[in-house]
Design a protein around this motif. Structure first.
Motif, PDB file in Angstrom:
ATOM      1  N   ARG A  18       0.719  -1.357   0.008  1.00  0.00           N
ATOM      2  CA  ARG A  18      -0.085  -0.173   0.026  1.00  0.00           C
ATOM      3  C   ARG A  18       0.818   1.114  -0.070  1.00  0.00           C
ATOM      4  N   ARG A  20       1.756   3.220  -2.391  1.00  0.00           N
ATOM      5  CA  ARG A  20       1.292   4.314  -3.244  1.00  0.00           C
ATOM      6  C   ARG A  20       0.028   4.916  -2.474  1.00  0.00           C
ATOM      7  N   LEU A  21      -0.666   4.511  -1.806  1.00  0.00           N
ATOM      8  CA  LEU A  21      -1.861   4.899  -0.915  1.00  0.00           C
ATOM      9  C   LEU A  21      -1.236   5.516   0.166  1.00  0.00           C
ATOM     10  N   LEU A  25      -1.626   9.606   0.763  1.00  0.00           N
ATOM     11  CA  LEU A  25      -2.467  10.197   1.874  1.00  0.00           C
ATOM     12  C   LEU A  25      -1.500  11.133   2.599  1.00  0.00           C
ATOM     13  N   ALA A 238      -3.575   6.363   8.260  1.00  0.00           N
ATOM     14  CA  ALA A 238      -3.776   5.263   7.379  1.00  0.00           C
ATOM     15  C   ALA A 238      -3.172   4.082   7.707  1.00  0.00           C
ATOM     16  N   ARG A 291      -8.003   3.339  -8.638  1.00  0.00           N
ATOM     17  CA  ARG A 291      -7.601   2.191  -7.756  1.00  0.00           C
ATOM     18  C   ARG A 291      -6.374   1.239  -7.955  1.00  0.00           C
ATOM     19  N   LEU A 294      -3.346   3.337  -6.975  1.00  0.00           N
ATOM     20  CA  LEU A 294      -3.156   3.344  -5.364  1.00  0.00           C
ATOM     21  C   LEU A 294      -2.995   1.836  -4.793  1.00  0.00           C
ATOM     22  N   LEU A 296      -5.490  -0.216  -4.856  1.00  0.00           N
ATOM     23  CA  LEU A 296      -6.551  -0.485  -4.027  1.00  0.00           C
ATOM     24  C   LEU A 296      -7.307  -1.746  -4.307  1.00  0.00           C
TER      25      LEU A 296
END
Length: 467
Positions: A18, A20-21, A25, A238, A291, A294, A296
């Motif tokens: 995760r 990239r997410l 954030l 996060a 998505r 990120l 997801l």
């Protein structure tokens, strides 16, 4: 509720899958902090130290610090400064004072410019000293000063009595004059001691220990601190959110839990090679692209893929499952394979089972042959299974850690509504394909494809009917 202990490996998996997410954030948090800094004008703080000579107890110093920020002092400072739109009420929130060591009261002022912060601290210090001197003067006038006046009047009266005493040298006159002089001496000594112990005389002479320094940096929180704090807050939120989500997850992960939820028996586990990038058709909508960008669209909480034992090992697993189905339902020729909709690994495993059943090693034997399999995808939100036709039961194929007990119970209930018995469960797990080597020759044309294609599977979303 998942009660697994949060380990460093779990946090590391969040970072790897995760990142990239988390980066997005973190950047968003930095932008939010920057926006807050634009809405909040910069603040500057400086301090002035006031020395209180004499002996002071700790509680007396605390009282003086509270006095420095009282409305009586700050309102007078606001009147002297005469800033437009800024009164004593506003200044009270910008002024603070604390008692330091060595009888020092440190007065701090905060303003939107360095010059104003400097002027505010100096002016409050001056008004604090003036107010303290005024209090000391009032106490002097009402207390010791009146006593001194009484002593002076008494001294004059003693002088008058001494002069009025018979100037003769009789014993009585000499004794009277001696007693009057002793009384005068005692009064003078008492006044001397009173002056030495007078707190107003010792504590009223407060002095400013230099003018306030002009601040050169902003008072916290600065713009850099707001940006860094926003980025750190969003990043930690996060990570904590991921950990909280996995601990609150109700997805079933063990074989016993899945078998209990479906009310049947586990027939075995099979492997499905993980899809390589580019094999799976990708949605090109903007939402799907975001998505994918990120990360997801992939789950982070699944364990790393195990290395496959090779094509031959996978075929043996599928053959054993088909053999267990044959032994469990001898003579049966048809079976419905139910796959939860959206479970791609289970769907590919079901297709491979169909291929294995098509390659029955003893198709001529009615009692030893593999049953024919028909695959249907069933929605876990509104499960619907075709009504029973010529099938002898239902085989549920799914992957572990993907579905909750309520969702699997719904599938079992849909099977019961369609008059099907769940005869067995097959768990499918994705594995990492082992690199081809001399010991692993490529499969010939007759072997089933390695990616478990569903070319021979029949998919049905209907509500009933026979195959």
């Amino acid at each position: 509720m998942n009660d697994d202990t949060v380990r460093l490996a779990t946090i590391g998996r969040i970072f790897r899958r995760r990142w990239r997410l988390l980066a997005a954030l973190t950047l968003l948090g930095a932008l939010v902090g920057y926006g807050i800094s634009l809405l909040t004008p910069p603040k500057y703080t400086t301090s002035t130290s006031v020395l209180l000579p004499g002996a002071w107890e700790e509680r007396e110093l605390l009282t003086q610090a509270q006095l420095a920020t009282s409305s009586a002092v700050v309102d007078r400072a606001a009147a002297k400064l005469d800033w437009s739109g800024v009164g004593g009420k506003e200044l009270r929130g910008r002024v603070s004072a604390k008692a330091a060591n060595a009888n020092v009261v440190k007065i701090s002022g905060t303003a939107d410019t360095p010059e104003r912060a400097q002027r505010l601290s100096d002016e409050v210090a001056r008004q604090f000293i003036a107010f303290g001197e005024r209090i000391a003067g009032d106490s002097t006038a009402s207390g010791p000063e009146s006593l001194r006046k009484k002593v002076e009047q008494t001294n004059r009266r003693i002088t008058e009595l001494a002069n009025a005493t018979d100037p003769g040298k009789t014993v009585e006159s000499v004794q009277a004059r001696t007693r009057l002089e002793e009384l005068r001496t005692a009064l003078e000594e008492a006044m001397t001691k009173l002056n030495e112990s007078d707190p107003a005389a010792n504590k009223a002479s407060m002095v400013v220990m230099g003018a306030a320094a002009k601040p050169t940096t902003e008072a916290p929180p600065t713009r850099t601190q707001l940006v860094g704090g926003g980025a750190l807050l969003f990043f930690l939120s996060a990570v904590i959110g991921h950990l909280a989500a996995t601990r609150a997850s109700r997805r079933l992960r063990t074989e016993a839990e899945i078998a209990t939820a479906l009310g049947s028996t586990l027939l075995g586990s099979v492997d499905v090679p993980g899809e390589r990038p580019g094999e799976k058709p990708q949605d090109q909508s903007p939402r799907a692209r975001i998505r994918r960008l990120l990360d997801l669209d992939t789950r982070w909480d699944v364990p790393p893929l195990r290395t496959s034992g090779g094509e031959e090992s996978r075929r043996i697993r599928y053959g054993r499952v088909c053999a267990r189905i044959r032994d469990r339902l001898p003579g049966s020729r048809r079976l419905l394979v139910v796959v939860p909709e959206g479970d791609e690994v289970a769907r590919r495993a079901a297709g491979q089972l169909v291929v294995e059943a098509e390659g029955d090693p003893s198709p001529s034997s009615s009692s030893r042959g593999y049953p024919m399999l028909r695959v249907v995808d069933v929605s876990v939100h509104r499960p619907m299974v075709p009504d029973r036709g010529q099938e002898s039961g239902v085989l549920v194929v799914l992957s572990a850690g993907s579905w909750t007990a309520a969702e699997l119970a719904g599938i079992a209930g849909a099977c019961a509504d369609g008059r099907h018995e769940v005869v067995g469960i097959v768990l499918a797990g994705a594995v990492r394909a082992r690199p081809a080597g001399p010991a692993d020759p490529p499969p010939d044309a007759g072997d089933p494809p390695d990616d478990g294609t569903l070319a021979f599977a029949v998919h049905s979303h209907g509500t009933g009917g026979s195959p």
